[in-house]
Scaffold this motif. Structure first.
Motif, PDB file in Angstrom:
ATOM      1  N   PHE A   1      -7.824  18.546  13.133  1.00  0.00           N
ATOM      2  CA  PHE A   1      -7.139  17.889  12.193  1.00  0.00           C
ATOM      3  C   PHE A   1      -7.856  17.037  11.034  1.00  0.00           C
ATOM      4  N   ARG A   2      -8.990  17.419  10.563  1.00  0.00           N
ATOM      5  CA  ARG A   2      -9.733  16.480   9.678  1.00  0.00           C
ATOM      6  C   ARG A   2      -9.036  16.575   8.396  1.00  0.00           C
ATOM      7  N   ILE A   3      -8.585  17.802   8.142  1.00  0.00           N
ATOM      8  CA  ILE A   3      -8.239  17.699   6.436  1.00  0.00           C
ATOM      9  C   ILE A   3      -6.688  18.262   6.697  1.00  0.00           C
TER      10      ILE A   3
ATOM     11  N   PHE B   1      -2.080  23.758  -1.388  1.00  0.00           N
ATOM     12  CA  PHE B   1      -3.383  23.296  -1.153  1.00  0.00           C
ATOM     13  C   PHE B   1      -3.945  21.995  -2.257  1.00  0.00           C
ATOM     14  N   LEU B   2      -3.309  22.400  -3.363  1.00  0.00           N
ATOM     15  CA  LEU B   2      -3.411  21.104  -4.496  1.00  0.00           C
ATOM     16  C   LEU B   2      -3.182  19.766  -4.000  1.00  0.00           C
ATOM     17  N   ALA B   3      -1.854  19.728  -3.221  1.00  0.00           N
ATOM     18  CA  ALA B   3      -1.390  18.539  -3.059  1.00  0.00           C
ATOM     19  C   ALA B   3      -2.207  18.060  -1.579  1.00  0.00           C
ATOM     20  N   LEU B   4      -2.808  19.062  -0.810  1.00  0.00           N
ATOM     21  CA  LEU B   4      -3.401  18.573   0.167  1.00  0.00           C
ATOM     22  C   LEU B   4      -4.704  18.126  -0.009  1.00  0.00           C
TER      23      LEU B   4
ATOM     24  N   ASP C   1      -8.263  13.154  -0.968  1.00  0.00           N
ATOM     25  CA  ASP C   1      -8.926  12.523  -2.016  1.00  0.00           C
ATOM     26  C   ASP C   1      -8.320  10.820  -1.615  1.00  0.00           C
ATOM     27  N   MET C   2      -7.103  10.623  -1.640  1.00  0.00           N
ATOM     28  CA  MET C   2      -6.531   9.563  -1.168  1.00  0.00           C
ATOM     29  C   MET C   2      -6.950   8.851   0.115  1.00  0.00           C
ATOM     30  N   GLU C   3      -6.873   9.726   1.128  1.00  0.00           N
ATOM     31  CA  GLU C   3      -7.081   8.884   2.447  1.00  0.00           C
ATOM     32  C   GLU C   3      -8.472   9.239   3.203  1.00  0.00           C
ATOM     33  N   GLU C   4      -9.226  10.251   2.895  1.00  0.00           N
ATOM     34  CA  GLU C   4     -10.273  10.417   3.536  1.00  0.00           C
ATOM     35  C   GLU C   4     -11.615  10.045   3.038  1.00  0.00           C
ATOM     36  N   ASP C   5     -12.460   9.490   3.765  1.00  0.00           N
ATOM     37  CA  ASP C   5     -13.746   8.902   3.417  1.00  0.00           C
ATOM     38  C   ASP C   5     -14.751  10.008   3.248  1.00  0.00           C
ATOM     39  N   LEU C   6     -14.948  10.863   3.964  1.00  0.00           N
ATOM     40  CA  LEU C   6     -15.880  12.126   3.879  1.00  0.00           C
ATOM     41  C   LEU C   6     -15.383  13.059   2.912  1.00  0.00           C
ATOM     42  N   GLU C   7     -16.429  13.457   2.122  1.00  0.00           N
ATOM     43  CA  GLU C   7     -16.013  14.328   1.121  1.00  0.00           C
ATOM     44  C   GLU C   7     -16.248  15.942   1.288  1.00  0.00           C
ATOM     45  N   GLU C   8     -17.085  16.135   2.402  1.00  0.00           N
ATOM     46  CA  GLU C   8     -17.605  17.524   2.780  1.00  0.00           C
ATOM     47  C   GLU C   8     -16.123  18.425   3.333  1.00  0.00           C
ATOM     48  N   PRO C   9     -15.551  17.758   4.388  1.00  0.00           N
ATOM     49  CA  PRO C   9     -14.426  18.622   4.930  1.00  0.00           C
ATOM     50  C   PRO C   9     -13.249  19.355   4.191  1.00  0.00           C
ATOM     51  N   LYS C  10     -13.091  18.336   3.041  1.00  0.00           N
ATOM     52  CA  LYS C  10     -11.948  19.025   2.281  1.00  0.00           C
ATOM     53  C   LYS C  10     -12.410  20.033   1.294  1.00  0.00           C
TER      54      LYS C  10
ATOM     55  N   TYR D   1      -0.099  13.387   8.984  1.00  0.00           N
ATOM     56  CA  TYR D   1      -0.041  12.383   7.799  1.00  0.00           C
ATOM     57  C   TYR D   1      -0.332  13.114   6.793  1.00  0.00           C
ATOM     58  N   LEU D   2      -1.339  13.951   6.470  1.00  0.00           N
ATOM     59  CA  LEU D   2      -1.677  14.609   5.392  1.00  0.00           C
ATOM     60  C   LEU D   2      -0.621  15.614   5.070  1.00  0.00           C
ATOM     61  N   LEU D   3      -0.125  16.222   5.911  1.00  0.00           N
ATOM     62  CA  LEU D   3       0.921  17.323   5.661  1.00  0.00           C
ATOM     63  C   LEU D   3       2.274  16.496   5.237  1.00  0.00           C
ATOM     64  N   ALA D   4       2.587  15.384   5.811  1.00  0.00           N
ATOM     65  CA  ALA D   4       3.774  14.850   5.294  1.00  0.00           C
ATOM     66  C   ALA D   4       3.442  14.351   3.911  1.00  0.00           C
ATOM     67  N   MET D   5       2.499  13.914   3.620  1.00  0.00           N
ATOM     68  CA  MET D   5       1.892  13.382   2.071  1.00  0.00           C
ATOM     69  C   MET D   5       2.162  14.575   1.143  1.00  0.00           C
ATOM     70  N   VAL D   6       2.009  15.820   1.655  1.00  0.00           N
ATOM     71  CA  VAL D   6       1.995  17.034   0.670  1.00  0.00           C
ATOM     72  C   VAL D   6       3.558  16.986   0.230  1.00  0.00           C
ATOM     73  N   LEU D   7       4.549  16.866   1.293  1.00  0.00           N
ATOM     74  CA  LEU D   7       6.028  16.989   0.968  1.00  0.00           C
ATOM     75  C   LEU D   7       6.194  15.898   0.076  1.00  0.00           C
ATOM     76  N   VAL D   8       5.762  14.729   0.072  1.00  0.00           N
ATOM     77  CA  VAL D   8       6.163  13.483  -0.653  1.00  0.00           C
ATOM     78  C   VAL D   8       5.549  13.849  -2.268  1.00  0.00           C
ATOM     79  N   TYR D   9       4.356  14.400  -1.999  1.00  0.00           N
ATOM     80  CA  TYR D   9       3.976  14.743  -3.466  1.00  0.00           C
ATOM     81  C   TYR D   9       4.851  15.706  -4.049  1.00  0.00           C
ATOM     82  N   PHE D  10       5.117  16.798  -3.503  1.00  0.00           N
ATOM     83  CA  PHE D  10       6.168  17.588  -3.967  1.00  0.00           C
ATOM     84  C   PHE D  10       7.452  17.226  -4.474  1.00  0.00           C
TER      85      PHE D  10
END
Length: 274
Positions: free
Chosen positions: A62-64, A93-96, A101-110, A68-77
């Motif tokens: 559940f790194r990407i 995929f765009l919203a996720l 971008d907003m929440e995660e420190d590591l760039e590679e997983p996304k 919480y990230l899935l809930a953010m997608v609905l908020v963005y919609f």
């Protein structure tokens, strides 16, 4: 004297206000409540899609795509005022990606999102994908910050849904100023098993790696794909503060073979939400 004529009388107005995709109900508004219910159901139906299910199954840590990230997608919609017909794979995929971008420190997983959103030739379309992400961000009024309280309000609408059981383990959460010294992994995409995670002690699944077609123009971080250095615009770079990350260069940027100096400025670490 009637109440309306009484100077001490203050009329009470009930209303409902939506701020940033979250709602605070102060009175009855059947239409708005119905609309929010339709949006929630359309989003949950999208999560049930077989292609999205396969994508989520490839993120066992559940790194990407945690709850919480899935809930953010609905908020963005909702902030972007998407029509129900726009609740699609591509917008998810765009919203996720934006949520990461907003929440995660590591760039590679996304970067694993790219092959799922763009297909086999994803590396030729990354620039367009990032442009579409920015367009979605603009439709939201550039309001990409979502509080934990707002995410939990979304979950409370359907508290027993399986999406909200995607709880990230502590060793994958919080602020990460450095990451383990491991080689950068090329995004796997559909059809391949997720990488083994020693931290979660997940078993190594057998996978059948699809060979890259001879005509593939997709560069790899390994020697499996032999292309001129000037075409390798997906590069693994050593972080002087520890760990690796990816740099994605636009395809029109042609670099000659050689060594380049990269000036890196660390971004401020956000306050941990989890």
């Amino acid at each position: 004297m009637s109440e309306a004529q009484d100077p001490a009388y203050v009329p009470v107005v009930t209303t409902q206000v939506r701020l940033g995709g979250c709602s605070w109900q102060g009175g009855g508004n059947g239409f708005l409540h119905s609309r929010q219910h339709q949006e929630l159901q359309a989003f949950l139906n999208l999560l049930e899609d077989s292609f999205i299910q396969e994508f989520l199954s490839k993120d066992p840590c559940f790194r990407i795509s945690d709850k919480y990230l899935l809930a953010m997608v609905l908020v963005y919609f909702q902030r972007a005022h998407l029509k129900l017909s726009e609740y699609t794979h591509s917008n998810l995929f765009l919203a996720l990606y934006l949520a990461n971008d907003m929440e995660e420190d590591l760039e590679e997983p996304k970067c694993e999102i790219f092959p799922w959103a763009l297909g086999e030739d994803w590396c030729l379309q990354v620039g367009k994908f990032l442009q579409q992400r920015d367009e979605l961000w603009a439709r939201m009024g550039f309001r990409a910050v979502v509080s934990r309280w707002c995410c939990e309000e979304v979950m409370a609408k359907e508290p027993s849904h399986w999406a909200w059981t995607r709880e990230r383990r502590p060793h994958h959460g919080g602020v990460q100023r450095s990451c383990p010294q491991v080689p950068a992994c090329f995004p796997r995409g559909p059809g391949l098993s997720p990488p083994h995670c020693s931290l979660c002690d997940l078993p190594q699944h057998s996978s059948h790696h699809r060979p890259l077609p001879a005509s593939s123009k997709c560069p790899s971080l390994t020697s499996e794909c032999h292309l001129p250095h000037s075409r390798n615009y997906l590069s693994g770079v050593r972080n002087p503060w520890g760990g690796d990350f990816l740099i994605i260069l636009p395809p029109q940027m042609q670099l000659e073979p050689g060594t380049y100096t990269l000036h890196i400025f660390p971004k401020p670490s956000p306050c941990p939400r989890r």
